[in-house]
Design a protein around this motif. Structure first.
Motif, mmCIF file in Angstrom:
data_model
loop_
_atom_site.group_PDB
_atom_site.id
_atom_site.type_symbol
_atom_site.label_atom_id
_atom_site.label_comp_id
_atom_site.label_asym_id
_atom_site.label_seq_id
_atom_site.Cartn_x
_atom_site.Cartn_y
_atom_site.Cartn_z
ATOM 1 N N ASN A 73 0.817 -1.212 0.000
ATOM 2 C CA ASN A 73 0.000 0.000 0.000
ATOM 3 C C ASN A 73 0.855 1.267 0.000
ATOM 4 N N ARG A 74 1.999 1.224 0.681
ATOM 5 C CA ARG A 74 2.901 2.391 0.693
ATOM 6 C C ARG A 74 3.419 2.698 -0.706
ATOM 7 N N ASN A 75 3.721 1.657 -1.463
ATOM 8 C CA ASN A 75 4.344 1.842 -2.780
ATOM 9 C C ASN A 75 3.339 1.899 -3.923
ATOM 10 N N LEU A 76 2.055 1.623 -3.627
ATOM 11 C CA LEU A 76 1.072 1.479 -4.694
ATOM 12 C C LEU A 76 0.880 2.769 -5.485
ATOM 13 N N TYR A 77 0.786 3.903 -4.797
ATOM 14 C CA TYR A 77 0.561 5.166 -5.489
ATOM 15 C C TYR A 77 1.724 5.482 -6.424
ATOM 16 N N SER A 78 2.941 5.207 -5.964
ATOM 17 C CA SER A 78 4.123 5.427 -6.808
ATOM 18 C C SER A 78 4.123 4.480 -8.006
ATOM 19 N N ILE A 79 3.728 3.242 -7.790
ATOM 20 C CA ILE A 79 3.672 2.271 -8.885
ATOM 21 C C ILE A 79 2.651 2.697 -9.925
ATOM 22 N N TYR A 80 1.501 3.163 -9.470
ATOM 23 C CA TYR A 80 0.481 3.643 -10.406
ATOM 24 C C TYR A 80 1.016 4.792 -11.254
ATOM 25 N N ASN A 81 1.627 5.768 -10.601
ATOM 26 C CA ASN A 81 2.116 6.950 -11.323
ATOM 27 C C ASN A 81 3.227 6.591 -12.305
ATOM 28 N N ARG A 82 4.166 5.762 -11.863
ATOM 29 C CA ARG A 82 5.275 5.398 -12.747
ATOM 30 C C ARG A 82 4.810 4.540 -13.917
ATOM 31 N N SER A 83 3.885 3.631 -13.662
ATOM 32 C CA SER A 83 3.393 2.792 -14.759
ATOM 33 C C SER A 83 2.613 3.624 -15.775
ATOM 34 N N LYS A 84 1.856 4.606 -15.291
ATOM 35 C CA LYS A 84 1.123 5.472 -16.213
ATOM 36 C C LYS A 84 2.083 6.308 -17.047
ATOM 37 N N LEU A 85 3.136 6.831 -16.424
ATOM 38 C CA LEU A 85 4.093 7.676 -17.127
ATOM 39 C C LEU A 85 4.960 6.881 -18.094
ATOM 40 N N LEU A 86 5.435 5.717 -17.667
ATOM 41 C CA LEU A 86 6.410 4.951 -18.448
ATOM 42 C C LEU A 86 5.773 3.956 -19.406
ATOM 43 N N LEU A 87 4.615 3.394 -19.030
ATOM 44 C CA LEU A 87 4.029 2.310 -19.811
ATOM 45 C C LEU A 87 2.664 2.644 -20.392
#
Length: 224
Positions: free
Chosen positions: A97-111
């Protein structure tokens, strides 16, 4: 005329050569700089996507492993310390849960948004449902879990593992493609899209082949 010719030969011609050489050198330097910037940008993208892949793979694997350990503690005659594995599971949920928001943002930006949606629908929501079922078992202190209940939750964890494998493999394919583009360049095919990226020498080569279908060139990364 002889005076004009001598002036041209001694002054104008050398000056024109110097100006032309300076102009070409400046163009070459600019193209070289753009190529270096494109290469550097491609390396940064590759590293960022690789780090994202590692983060998803690590956090999802940790949570799934801890969930399965906790589920095993509900099996009849299990020797696993439930309190210990439950604490481990809670910590992996917190980490996810701590890393989920960062994962969402990075996946949207990069992928792209499709990958963010895929991670949310095929990983996060199933994890939430799996956690809800495990919490339900935990609250039943005096009622043992049946094998049917355990098997049903185990099937949920298996479905999550399959989704993890598909997502991880898909992102890893992108990582490998990015790495190949950096080291070997982009493969250009005979198409309306790739022709615009071909160099003059590559276009000239197309004039001397029997068939342009199936012809491809390896082109270094450069700004379009």
């Amino acid at each position: 005329m002889s005076v004009i010719y001598e002036l041209f030969k001694l002054i104008i011609a050398p000056l024109a050569i110097v100006i032309a050489g300076s102009f070409l050198a400046r163009i070459w330097q600019e193209l070289s700089w753009r190529t270096q910037q494109r290469q550097a940008g491609a390396v940064r993208d590759y590293e960022a996507i690789h780090e994202l892949w590692q983060a998803i793979d690590h956090d999802a694997s940790s949570r799934l492993f801890a969930a399965r350990r906790l589920l095993s503690s509900f099996e009849p005659d299990s020797k696993i310390d439930r309190s210990s594995v439950q604490n481990e599971y809670i910590e992996t949920v917190r980490q996810w849960n701590r890393n989920l928001y960062s994962i969402y943002n990075r996946s949207k930006l990069l992928l792209g948004w499709s990958y963010t949606k895929l991670i949310e629908d095929d990983l996060h929501y199933p994890f939430v449902e799996l956690g809800r079922r495990l919490n339900g078992l935990s609250r039943r202190e005096n009622i043992p879990a049946t094998w049917d209940e355990i098997q049903e939750i185990a099937n949920m964890s298996l479905a999550i593992q399959i989704s993890m494998t598909k997502i991880s493999s898909s992102i890893l394919n992108i990582v490998e493609r990015k790495r190949n583009e950096i080291s070997e360049g982009i493969i250009l095919h005979y198409s309306s899209k790739d022709i615009r990226s071909m160099s003059n020498s590559q276009l000239i080569k197309l004039l001397f082949v029997d068939s342009v279908q199936g012809v491809n060139f390896s082109s270094p990364l450069r700004n379009s």
